[in-house]
Enzyme design. Sequence first.
Site, short mmCIF file in Angstrom:
data_model
loop_
_atom_site.label_atom_id
_atom_site.label_comp_id
_atom_site.label_asym_id
_atom_site.label_seq_id
_atom_site.Cartn_x
_atom_site.Cartn_y
_atom_site.Cartn_z
N GLY A 69 3.47 -5.52 -16.79
CA GLY A 69 4.03 -6.55 -18.09
C GLY A 69 2.23 -6.70 -18.74
N GLY A 99 1.45 -9.01 -20.99
CA GLY A 99 1.35 -10.13 -21.91
C GLY A 99 0.14 -10.85 -21.50
N GLY A 143 -0.32 -10.38 -17.64
CA GLY A 143 -0.77 -9.14 -16.84
C GLY A 143 -2.10 -8.39 -17.57
N PHE A 181 -1.25 -32.96 -27.95
CA PHE A 181 -0.10 -32.28 -27.50
C PHE A 181 0.74 -33.16 -26.51
CE2 PHE A 181 1.38 -27.71 -27.63
CZ PHE A 181 0.74 -27.41 -28.44
N ASP A 232 13.45 -9.43 -16.45
CA ASP A 232 13.97 -8.33 -15.49
C ASP A 232 13.02 -8.42 -14.49
OD1 ASP A 232 14.74 -7.43 -17.80
OD2 ASP A 232 13.16 -5.80 -18.57
N GLN A 276 13.06 -25.09 -19.71
CA GLN A 276 12.74 -25.81 -20.66
C GLN A 276 13.38 -25.64 -22.10
OE1 GLN A 276 8.38 -25.84 -22.17
NE2 GLN A 276 8.40 -27.86 -21.48
N HIS A 303 12.90 -26.37 -25.77
CA HIS A 303 11.74 -26.92 -26.53
C HIS A 303 12.63 -27.81 -27.92
CE1 HIS A 303 8.54 -27.15 -29.70
NE2 HIS A 303 7.80 -26.53 -28.55
N LEU A 335 10.74 -20.77 -32.83
CA LEU A 335 9.77 -21.95 -32.63
C LEU A 335 9.51 -22.68 -33.84
CD1 LEU A 335 9.19 -23.57 -30.04
CD2 LEU A 335 7.02 -22.71 -29.95
N GLU A 390 4.77 -26.94 -31.25
CA GLU A 390 4.57 -28.53 -30.92
C GLU A 390 3.13 -28.97 -31.74
OE1 GLU A 390 5.27 -29.57 -27.05
OE2 GLU A 390 3.49 -31.00 -26.82
N ARG A 408 8.39 -32.48 -23.56
CA ARG A 408 9.32 -31.75 -24.17
C ARG A 408 10.90 -32.19 -23.57
NH1 ARG A 408 6.15 -26.04 -24.46
NH2 ARG A 408 4.92 -26.76 -26.19
N HIS A 460 13.38 -22.16 -24.24
CA HIS A 460 11.95 -22.07 -24.65
C HIS A 460 11.25 -21.29 -23.39
CE1 HIS A 460 8.07 -21.92 -26.61
NE2 HIS A 460 7.62 -23.04 -25.75
N GLU A 512 4.70 -16.35 -16.65
CA GLU A 512 5.85 -17.02 -16.54
C GLU A 512 6.76 -16.73 -15.89
OE1 GLU A 512 7.25 -17.85 -20.55
OE2 GLU A 512 9.35 -18.37 -19.88
N ARG A 540 7.26 -28.43 -17.79
CA ARG A 540 5.88 -27.93 -18.28
C ARG A 540 5.40 -28.79 -19.58
NH1 ARG A 540 3.72 -24.31 -22.08
NH2 ARG A 540 5.72 -23.57 -22.86
N SER A 552 0.89 -23.31 -20.46
CA SER A 552 1.32 -22.04 -20.11
C SER A 552 0.25 -20.92 -20.37
CB SER A 552 2.76 -21.73 -20.69
OG SER A 552 3.06 -20.23 -20.37
N LEU A 553 -0.26 -21.11 -21.61
CA LEU A 553 -1.40 -19.87 -21.92
C LEU A 553 -2.44 -20.18 -20.87
CD1 LEU A 553 -1.48 -19.89 -25.68
CD2 LEU A 553 -0.14 -18.48 -24.38
#
Length: 583
Positions: free
Chosen positions: A10, A12, A15, A117, A215, A234, A236, A246, A249, A282, A348, A378, A389, A394-395
């Site tokens: 991964g 992202g 990873g 947020f 996966d 979740q 959103h 999206l 938010e 959310r 989401h 994630e 969440r 998450s980031l």
Amino acid sequence: MIDHDVLIIGGGLAGSRAALAVAQNYPHLSVGLISKVHPIRSHSVAAQGGIAASLQNVDNDDWLTHAFDTIKGSDYLADQNAVRVLTQSAPDVIIDLEHLGVLFSRADNGKIAQRAFGGHTNSRACYAADKTGHAILHELVMNLLRLGGKIYQEWYVMQLIYEEGNNGQEIKGFVAYSLETSEIELFRAKAVLMATGGYGRVFNTTSNDFASTGDGLCLTANIGLPLQDMEFVQFHPTGLYPAGVLISEAVRGEGAYLINDLGDRFMANYAISKNRMELSPRDITSRNIACEIAAGRGINGGNYVHLDVRHLGREKILSRIPFAREEGLRLAGVDCIDSPLPVRPTAHYSMGGIPTNIDCQVIGTDSKAIAGFFAAGECACLSVHGANRLGANSLLECVVFGKRAGEQLGAYVSDRAMPKLDPLAYIADAEAKLKGLLSQRGNARIADIRQQLQDTMTEHCGIYRDDRRLREGLAKLQVLRDRYERDLWVDDRGSVFNMEMMQAIELKSLLTVGEIIMSSALSREESRGAHSRDDYPQRDDAKYLKHTLGYLEMGAVKTSNRPVDMSLQTIDRDRFTPQERKY
Ligand SMILES: Cc1cc2nc3c(=O)[nH]c(=O)nc-3n(C[C@H](O)[C@H](O)[C@H](O)COP(=O)(O)OP(=O)(O)OC[C@H]3O[C@@H](n4cnc5c(N)ncnc54)[C@H](O)[C@@H]3O)c2cc1C
């Protein structure tokens, strides 16, 4: 066979951050990162609104308040020691990202800007306009390349190698095939990190990209390991109608209103959200929108409500949320400077995933670490988000625990030998599997089974659930699984960029993950966070203040559970002992 000390599945945020941490701290180790898309096309690049940290640039904030918001937001299901690591490390990782070259938006005084947020007491989301994931992922991947990390892009991991090693069962690597040529290769390592992101494509309306097919979750379940808290999906609140993509938010963070057909800001009509209004968490906001639509107060009685930013004015819209405006124009033909945007909830984020301890080591049903196996981002469930969440967390999780995973991996493999492995049987198996898919003579198209799966999940395991709908849904999934096994037909028989073959394998992931989500949802007879049961509307701490584990046994999904870590109670009993969730 391709060997690396550490292999990361991964590319992202999780990873890439992990791979970079290995390269930065252990330059003598070889690290390989494999991804089915180019790393900077991972879904992380689409993250918009922000990344949370108690930097105190706007409000008098602190990590304990951030931890409290996160745990309350999680409906008390988050593991408190993991939340402590997340929120305590947050300010440092933001500064660290800045040093890596990430260009955050600035306040007038030159400090990193922070916006409000949902569910956060203070303004603590740092951002780069509404393209935050893009800004961060680019710098991580560039830095990884600069330090000589090896990237295998457009390779698809199709099986984990989990077999007897020196001290019992261990992960030794995986089998992957090149999307370009269909060539099969065995990758071997002293440790593997799973960072494969979410599964939004299990549902028919999602903000996730096409590659978010769960996966890594399926690969893990296939070797008999459990997935944790999979019932917590979740939704959103503001997916653009009808596309589902999206609308961040951040748009509500900047002051947008949610409006129903009567022209009311309906969040005021619900006791649980009347104080925080559009900035309620959310799960609550999505339920309120679903209730408005069900009561016929969607716009023109339809399946959506309005998100109105006109009062913010052109200049603020163009400087703070330019991407949201672009999305509205491009996908709905609506310019939010002049007209409200049509929105409805969209699948989401996955709160559940591969259970890990705070050092990102994957744990089994007995809570013991699996040798050679780590997870982050994630696809992992630490659990810092519990049953729901908060935005911008998450980031943060990807960066905090990606970095931590990389550091742990480096230390872990330093005194480990390369595992012994006989590649022939694995390669032959994988070849047979791909050939089998291409030679199967059925009538069912991938798109058809996938659509039915997505509709079944949305209808039977959406925002509201109950026993009858879940059982009916599970029966439908069994039928789809049988059709997949017996009746699938793949048109493209070629070996060069055969995207249909990849989609066929992804569909298997979606089916497996969907079944584990539904079975876990059936086993939790209470309402908590994002899991809302019409037949059990209350939270039930006596029976369900615990994590669900869902795993495959002889092809069927079984469930068990494990306790929640409540360690922050010792620091502040008032705030960290479960109480009714009000805003
Ligand atoms: C539209 C959108 C906006 C968001 N905005 C925010 C936000 O503002 N703030 C926030 O905190 N969170 C946000 N989120 C959530 C957050 O972006 C994600 O949870 C996070 O980026 C996930 O990162 P990841 O590294 O775990 O996975 P991803 O970025 O999804 O990457 C997964 C990687 O795994 C690889 N992969 C998967 N399967 C395989 C396989 N079989 N073989 C090889 N490689 C594979 C993929 O190629 C990819 O590189 C948003 C999410 C979405 C969808």
